[in-house]
Design a protein around this motif. Structure first.
Motif, short mmCIF file in Angstrom:
data_model
loop_
_atom_site.label_atom_id
_atom_site.label_comp_id
_atom_site.label_asym_id
_atom_site.label_seq_id
_atom_site.Cartn_x
_atom_site.Cartn_y
_atom_site.Cartn_z
N UNK A 1 -23.23 -10.13 49.20
CA UNK A 1 -23.99 -8.96 48.73
C UNK A 1 -23.68 -7.82 49.62
N UNK A 2 -23.44 -7.94 50.85
CA UNK A 2 -23.08 -6.53 51.75
C UNK A 2 -21.77 -6.06 50.90
N UNK A 3 -20.84 -6.98 50.76
CA UNK A 3 -19.48 -6.45 49.97
C UNK A 3 -19.81 -5.92 48.82
N UNK A 4 -20.85 -6.23 47.99
CA UNK A 4 -21.20 -5.85 46.67
C UNK A 4 -21.60 -4.06 46.77
N UNK A 5 -22.49 -4.25 47.79
CA UNK A 5 -22.98 -2.80 48.29
C UNK A 5 -21.66 -1.89 48.50
N UNK A 6 -20.78 -2.27 49.10
CA UNK A 6 -19.72 -1.58 49.48
C UNK A 6 -18.91 -0.99 48.27
N UNK B 1 -21.88 2.97 52.79
CA UNK B 1 -20.66 2.45 53.05
C UNK B 1 -20.18 2.00 54.79
N UNK B 2 -20.71 3.05 55.61
CA UNK B 2 -20.65 2.70 56.75
C UNK B 2 -21.38 1.70 57.35
N UNK B 3 -22.56 1.62 57.14
CA UNK B 3 -23.51 0.62 57.27
C UNK B 3 -23.10 -0.75 56.98
N UNK B 4 -22.82 -1.06 55.88
CA UNK B 4 -22.26 -2.30 55.42
C UNK B 4 -21.05 -2.93 55.84
N UNK B 5 -20.09 -1.69 55.96
CA UNK B 5 -18.76 -2.02 56.45
C UNK B 5 -18.86 -2.68 57.82
N UNK B 6 -19.43 -2.02 58.92
CA UNK B 6 -19.65 -2.36 60.02
C UNK B 6 -20.24 -3.85 59.98
N UNK C 1 -11.75 -9.76 57.28
CA UNK C 1 -11.33 -8.08 56.94
C UNK C 1 -10.73 -8.09 55.44
N UNK C 2 -9.92 -9.36 55.25
CA UNK C 2 -9.26 -9.03 53.97
C UNK C 2 -10.19 -9.37 52.76
N UNK C 3 -11.08 -10.35 53.00
CA UNK C 3 -12.03 -10.58 51.98
C UNK C 3 -13.09 -9.27 51.76
N UNK C 4 -13.57 -8.56 52.71
CA UNK C 4 -14.41 -7.48 52.75
C UNK C 4 -13.70 -6.46 51.72
N UNK C 5 -12.60 -6.01 52.49
CA UNK C 5 -11.64 -4.95 51.50
C UNK C 5 -11.31 -5.60 50.26
N UNK C 6 -10.79 -6.66 50.10
CA UNK C 6 -10.17 -7.18 48.87
C UNK C 6 -11.49 -7.28 47.70
N UNK C 7 -12.64 -7.84 48.10
CA UNK C 7 -13.65 -8.28 46.92
C UNK C 7 -14.14 -6.82 46.85
N UNK D 1 -13.90 -4.98 42.92
CA UNK D 1 -15.33 -4.43 42.40
C UNK D 1 -15.06 -3.05 41.91
N UNK D 2 -14.65 -2.19 42.89
CA UNK D 2 -14.58 -0.80 42.53
C UNK D 2 -13.45 -0.41 41.42
N UNK D 3 -12.35 -1.22 41.43
CA UNK D 3 -11.18 -1.03 40.33
C UNK D 3 -11.88 -1.39 38.85
#
Length: 395
Positions: free
Chosen positions: A213-218, A319-324, A338-344, A348-350
């Motif tokens: 869910x943190x990644x979704x918020x990102x 973004x800063x809060x959930x990325x950390x 790192x890959x999962x965080x950035x990848x998902x 989502x963004x695209x």
């Protein structure tokens, strides 16, 4: 890596963190000109951004396991070489389909570069020092939306859209040479490349609700920035009749907004997590709702940029809060995390950003406002889910 070069290597790692932003934002002021020169529609040239984001996101999903198994250094060097070559190909083609292919290659190589550099910090640092550096990621990343479109606006005006991609090739080449001199391998313990073991690690991370869910918020936070990147130049240059340089300056201001939000997030890093995020989302909701009636009376560039600045600053804070939070959850498998965080996040963004601009085209400031309101509403709903989940966990 030679310990004497750790300081220089850390600076180089930070310089590559914003590469994904540079690879998109540098040619944002050129999007309308590219559409006209290549004789394609606005949505076709906007697709170059979406293809980069999709390939960048998907690459990160898998490259983490390769980095944890085979190391960071050589994969990073090879990726820099391929990225530079793809940039040169884009600058020398008149085919939108060749550009599509090269942008996919850009996404894959940038994914490998950025994930390897995120993992670098987890390899080299620990404790409060690591937390400090991780909280700086979104701040450093925000330099791209500030510098890139500003430079891109001038490159477009004086040398044409191709100059943006020559710039990217030159930047990658310089960093490559410095990396070969000052950097080296940093992984402490390689993970055996076993599909079953890697799958278990992936499943464990994805099944952690707070992490996913943190990644979704990102994704929702960055989609607000990307929606403007994909629509802002067309509103400024087509609807308002202003120049690419004005579009570049506008993107610079909004990039600064993301950095301001990131700095505020870093300053409040030890404050209660849920409380500070709810306050931030409440302010962002107010800004989004207030923008709508304001456009009836003060429609124009300054009103659009004023409200977009406030909304983007709030996005930078989220973004800063959930990325950390997400990157620090699994230190033993830093590459995969790192890959999962950035990848998902980028997948989502695209899809989300392209879907929204397809349904709500880049026609005017009001359509931009509608796009913001959709993303803000989704952010509030996801944050409520996180809050309920954490309360249940506490009980």
């Amino acid at each position: 890596m030679n310990p004497r070069h750790q300081g220089t290597s850390t600076v180089l790692a930070f310089s590559l963190i914003p590469l994904s932003g540079f690879a998109t934002d540098i040619y944002i002021p050129s999007l309308p000109t590219m559409a006209a020169t290549l004789r394609v529609t606005d949505i076709q040239v906007q697709m170059t951004l979406s293809l980069f984001l999709i390939s960048y996101g998907v690459a990160q999903l898998f490259v983490g396991s390769l980095l944890d198994s085979f190391g960071r250094y050589r994969i990073n060097l090879i990726s820099l070489v391929v990225f530079a070559l793809a940039s040169i190909v884009i600058a020398n083609t008149g085919s939108i389909y060749v550009i599509y292919a090269m942008r996919i290659i850009h996404g894959i190589t940038v994914g490998a570069i950025v994930v390897s550099k995120r993992a670098y910090f987890v390899d080299v640092f620990s404790g409060d020092q690591l937390k400090h550096y991780l909280s700086m990621f979104s701040i450093i990343w925000a330099t791209a939306p500030i510098i890139a479109p500003f430079a891109g606006g001038y490159l477009q005006s004086y040398f044409g859209w191709q100059a943006n991609f020559y710039f990217l090739a030159g930047f990658a080449t310089i960093i490559l040479m410095l990396e070969m001199i000052f950097s080296g391998e940093t992984i402490r313990q390689r993970m055996a490349f076993n599909i079953k073991t890697i799958s278990i690690v992936y499943a464990d991370m994805i099944s952690t609700p707070s992490f996913t869910l943190g990644i979704v918020m990102l994704g929702l936070a960055y989609s607000m920035v990307m929606i403007y990147n994909m629509t802002g130049p067309f509103i400024i240059e087509h609807q308002l009749g202003l120049s690419p340089i004005v579009a570049g300056y506008s993107s610079l201001i909004l990039g600064a907004a993301v950095m301001v939000g990131g700095l505020m997030g870093k300053a409040t890093i030890n404050k209660p997590f849920n409380k500070k995020l709810f306050i931030n989302l409440a302010l962002q909701s107010f800004f989004g709702i207030a923008m709508l009636p304001s456009l009836d009376y003060l429609s124009g560039l300054y009103t659009m940029i004023f409200f977009a600045f406030l909304i983007h600053a709030s996005s930078g804070y989220t973004f800063n809060s959930f990325f950390t939070f997400c990157l620090s959850r699994f230190p033993k498998n830093a590459g995969i995390a790192s890959g999962l965080t950035g990848g998902i996040n980028y997948v989502i963004v695209s899809f989300l950003s392209y879907g929204i601009i397809y349904l709500i085209p880049a026609k005017d400031e009001r359509n931009l406002n509608y796009s913001y309101l959709i993303l803000i509403a989704l952010s509030v709903l996801v944050m409520l889910g996180i809050y309920k989940m954490t309360r249940k966990s506490a009980v």
